[in-house]
Design an enzyme around this catalytic site. Structure first.
Site, PDB file in Angstrom:
ATOM      1  N   ASP A 193     -34.656  -0.745 -93.005  1.00  5.51           N
ATOM      2  CA  ASP A 193     -34.207  -0.571 -93.761  1.00  5.51           C
ATOM      3  C   ASP A 193     -32.730  -0.142 -94.189  1.00  5.51           C
ATOM      4  O   ASP A 193     -32.342   0.523 -94.475  1.00  5.51           O
ATOM      5  CB  ASP A 193     -35.788  -0.533 -94.401  1.00  5.51           C
ATOM      6  CG  ASP A 193     -35.895  -1.208 -94.857  1.00  5.51           C
ATOM      7  OD1 ASP A 193     -35.470  -2.471 -94.439  1.00  5.51           O
ATOM      8  OD2 ASP A 193     -37.553  -1.398 -96.024  1.00  5.51           O
ATOM      9  N   LYS A 248     -29.433  -2.394 -90.951  1.00  5.48           N
ATOM     10  CA  LYS A 248     -28.634  -3.162 -89.112  1.00  5.48           C
ATOM     11  C   LYS A 248     -28.362  -4.310 -89.172  1.00  5.48           C
ATOM     12  O   LYS A 248     -27.175  -4.917 -89.659  1.00  5.48           O
ATOM     13  CB  LYS A 248     -29.567  -3.054 -88.751  1.00  5.48           C
ATOM     14  CG  LYS A 248     -30.197  -1.249 -87.966  1.00  5.48           C
ATOM     15  CD  LYS A 248     -31.178  -1.055 -87.105  1.00  5.48           C
ATOM     16  CE  LYS A 248     -32.591  -2.072 -87.482  1.00  5.48           C
ATOM     17  NZ  LYS A 248     -33.342  -0.325 -88.651  1.00  5.48           N
ATOM     18  N   THR A 249     -29.251  -5.371 -89.750  1.00  2.00           N
ATOM     19  CA  THR A 249     -29.217  -6.477 -90.500  1.00  2.00           C
ATOM     20  C   THR A 249     -28.118  -7.091 -90.918  1.00  2.00           C
ATOM     21  O   THR A 249     -26.994  -7.865 -90.919  1.00  2.00           O
ATOM     22  CB  THR A 249     -30.527  -7.581 -90.577  1.00  2.00           C
ATOM     23  OG1 THR A 249     -31.293  -7.062 -89.269  1.00  2.00           O
ATOM     24  CG2 THR A 249     -30.223  -8.889 -90.750  1.00  2.00           C
ATOM     25  N   HIS A 306     -39.104  -2.562 -84.416  1.00  2.00           N
ATOM     26  CA  HIS A 306     -38.807  -1.134 -84.145  1.00  2.00           C
ATOM     27  C   HIS A 306     -40.056  -1.222 -82.999  1.00  2.00           C
ATOM     28  O   HIS A 306     -38.940  -1.004 -81.412  1.00  2.00           O
ATOM     29  CB  HIS A 306     -39.637  -0.253 -84.946  1.00  2.00           C
ATOM     30  CG  HIS A 306     -39.375   1.226 -84.441  1.00  2.00           C
ATOM     31  ND1 HIS A 306     -38.269   1.880 -83.979  1.00  2.00           N
ATOM     32  CD2 HIS A 306     -40.589   2.272 -83.393  1.00  2.00           C
ATOM     33  CE1 HIS A 306     -38.686   3.225 -83.221  1.00  2.00           C
ATOM     34  NE2 HIS A 306     -39.883   3.142 -83.113  1.00  2.00           N
TER      35      HIS A 306
HETATM   36  P1  GDP Z   1     -32.671  -3.134 -91.282  1.00  2.00           P
HETATM   37  O1  GDP Z   1     -34.102  -2.876 -91.013  1.00  2.00           O
HETATM   38  O2  GDP Z   1     -31.653  -1.736 -90.680  1.00  2.00           O
HETATM   39  O3  GDP Z   1     -32.183  -4.558 -90.225  1.00  2.00           O
HETATM   40  O4  GDP Z   1     -31.601  -2.414 -92.947  1.00  2.00           O
HETATM   41  P2  GDP Z   1     -31.918  -4.572 -93.439  1.00  2.00           P
HETATM   42  O5  GDP Z   1     -29.939  -4.905 -93.036  1.00  2.00           O
HETATM   43  O6  GDP Z   1     -32.445  -5.883 -93.918  1.00  2.00           O
HETATM   44  O7  GDP Z   1     -31.159  -3.992 -95.153  1.00  2.00           O
HETATM   45  C1  GDP Z   1     -32.111  -3.418 -96.016  1.00  2.00           C
HETATM   46  C2  GDP Z   1     -32.656  -3.143 -96.915  1.00  2.00           C
HETATM   47  O8  GDP Z   1     -31.015  -2.457 -97.452  1.00  2.00           O
HETATM   48  C3  GDP Z   1     -31.927  -4.599 -98.349  1.00  2.00           C
HETATM   49  O9  GDP Z   1     -32.235  -4.665 -99.259  1.00  2.00           O
HETATM   50  C4  GDP Z   1     -30.091  -4.907 -97.980  1.00  2.00           C
HETATM   51  O10 GDP Z   1     -30.112  -5.916 -98.757  1.00  2.00           O
HETATM   52  C5  GDP Z   1     -30.250  -3.208 -98.550  1.00  2.00           C
HETATM   53  N1  GDP Z   1     -28.803  -2.575 -97.819  1.00  2.00           N
HETATM   54  C6  GDP Z   1     -28.090  -2.333 -96.733  1.00  2.00           C
HETATM   55  N2  GDP Z   1     -26.484  -2.513 -96.208  1.00  2.00           N
HETATM   56  C7  GDP Z   1     -27.153  -1.674 -98.210  1.00  2.00           C
HETATM   57  C8  GDP Z   1     -25.528  -1.071 -98.181  1.00  2.00           C
HETATM   58  O11 GDP Z   1     -24.757  -0.826 -97.215  1.00  2.00           O
HETATM   59  N3  GDP Z   1     -25.541  -0.628 -99.258  1.00  2.00           N
HETATM   60  C9  GDP Z   1     -26.486  -0.731-100.393  1.00  2.00           C
HETATM   61  N4  GDP Z   1     -26.416  -0.558-101.690  1.00  2.00           N
HETATM   62  N5  GDP Z   1     -27.750  -1.543 -99.967  1.00  2.00           N
HETATM   63  C10 GDP Z   1     -27.677  -1.581 -98.425  1.00  2.00           C
HETATM   64 MG    MG Z   2     -33.240  -5.981 -89.354  1.00  3.38          MG
END
Ligand code: GDP
Ligand code: MG
Length: 396
Positions: free
Chosen positions: A21, A24-25, A87
């Site tokens: 979260d 990354k994606t 993970h």
């Molecule tokens: P991952 O699990 O690392 O791949 O994370 P995701 O890309 O799925 O993002 C997790 C959550 O964080 C989602 O609800 C995104 O919209 C939010 N998010 C990701 N990047 C940002 C950012 O730069 N700013 C904000 N405010 N929210 C973000």
């Molecule tokens: Mg992801």
């Protein structure tokens, strides 16, 4: 007819790592969008979030894919970028080398700072030889003030230093994947800054082009009217259309010929170490080959079931066990893309091995795996990574 893959720029494999979260994606999608918009009609194409989290083969064939690849170009380089969906996949793919990262983008949420999986990924990256890391301090749009960002940056630098990286000199770029994805010009520029830092900081790795060809099979696909195709990242050597190959490990060997090569859907005449390739195998049925085997130059490597190994048993803080293991321990062994059960024999006089310790072991696998001394592997138990190891000596 399809457009040919033209090798005009050096190719590198990078990936996003970091706590779930932290973005990354989202950042991966933003990179493709920003680059595509830099030069409309150019080489880069926007890949949306939901296409990164779920690769197309998965839909077609019902295959579980643990690595999503996205392709893009900067002015100086061609990148294959992997974004691990979960993970557990990350840990497995990193240790076994299935992902073969030349460098990594460590994504840390500016809101949360470094979290347990941030640390675990840093530890693993170091342990498996991913030497070049660039930090994306993400969700910078949510930070109330610069002081908070400074604090998180300091914390990440300290973490990197503690685990053997040059934390003082690692580039840290404050980004917002989400805002860049929404088209905000300020945050779009930050994504370009991040890519410039990757171009600058991650050197082009030496490729082992002169060694015998080897590619671990990540996936097997059937292309209607053409036959069976295996995909993976080429570990070493080169392969040209028409070359003889052998598929070995896990079961009976298959001897065949590579009758077609592609990368990212484009045909190519020659696959090289570092490439993500799809290899069409002549006269091979889908059930004859599978994930976990390797495609190699005939006779260049053999499958084995018994070997001696040196392992580092991960501590609980590194994501490993909390308690020692004893003789006859039976974890799963992950070599490249394979996943095989094995039984551990401890050296004479040793009764148990503690988390955090180094040990030498003798292992007998339930199925033969293509290996030679120096090959890395992971020992896992359920979703826990128990140890990272190296084959020292092949026994039989
Ligand atoms: P991952 O699990 O690392 O791949 O994370 P995701 O890309 O799925 O993002 C997790 C959550 O964080 C989602 O609800 C995104 O919209 C939010 N998010 C990701 N990047 C940002 C950012 O730069 N700013 C904000 N405010 N929210 C973000
Ligand atoms: Mg992801």
């Amino acid at each position: 007819t399809k457009q040919q893959y033209v090798r005009t720029k050096p190719h590198l494999n990078i990936g996003t790592m970091g706590h779930v979260d932290h973005g990354k994606t989202t950042l991966t999608a933003a990179i493709t969008k920003v680059l595509a918009e830099q030069e409309p009609g150019g080489a880069n194409h926007y890949v949306a979030f939901d296409r990164i989290d779920r690769a197309p083969e998965e839909v077609e064939r019902g295959i579980t894919i643990t690595i999503a690849h996205v392709e893009y170009e900067t002015p100086t380089r061609h990148y294959a970028h992997v974004d691990m969906p979960g993970h557990a996949d990350y840990v497995k793919n990193m240790i076994t080398g299935a992902a073969q990262l030349d460098g990594a983008v460590l994504v840390v949420s500016a809101q949360d700072g470094a979290m347990p999986q941030t640390r675990e990924h840093v530890v693993l990256a170091r342990r498996i030889g991913v030497e070049h890391v660039v930090v994306a301090l993400n969700k910078a749009d949510l930070a109330e003030d610069e002081d908070l960002l400074d604090l998180v940056e300091l914390e990440v630098r300290e973490l990197l230093t503690r685990y053997g990286f040059d934390g003082e000199r690692v580039p840290v770029v404050r980004v917002s994947g989400l805002r860049a994805l929404e088209g905000d010009p300020v945050w779009t520029q930050r994504v370009l800054d991040l890519l410039a830092a990757v171009d600058e900081h991650v050197p082009i790795p030496p490729r082992r082009l002169d060694l015998p060809f080897l590619m671990p099979i990540e996936n097997v696909l059937t292309i209607t009217g053409r036959g069976t195709v295996v995909t993976g990242a080429v570990e070493r050597g080169t392969l040209e259309v028409g070359d003889a190959v052998e598929v070995i490990g896990l079961g009976p060997a298959v001897s065949t010929v590579a009758t077609g090569l592609e990368t990212f859907g484009k045909p190519m005449a020659r696959a090289e170490a570092g490439d993500n390739a799809a290899v069409l195998l002549r006269g091979v049925k889908r059930g004859e080959v599978r994930r976990g085997q390797v495609v190699c130059l005939p006779g260049s490597v053999r499958p084995h079931t018994r070997f001696r190994a040196d392992v580092h048993v991960l501590s609980a803080a590194e994501g490993g066990r909390r308690t020692p293991f004893a003789a006859n321990y039976r974890p799963q062994f992950h070599f490249r893309t394979s996943d095989v059960v094995g039984v551990v024999t401890l050296d004479e006089g040793v009764t148990q091995v503690r988390p955090g310790a180094a040990a030498s072991l003798t292992v007998e696998l339930g199925q033969p795996v293509a290996m030679s001394p120096g090959l890395g592997f992971a020992m896992r138990e359920g979703r826990l990574t128990v140890a990272a190891g190296t084959v020292r000596e092949v026994l039989d």
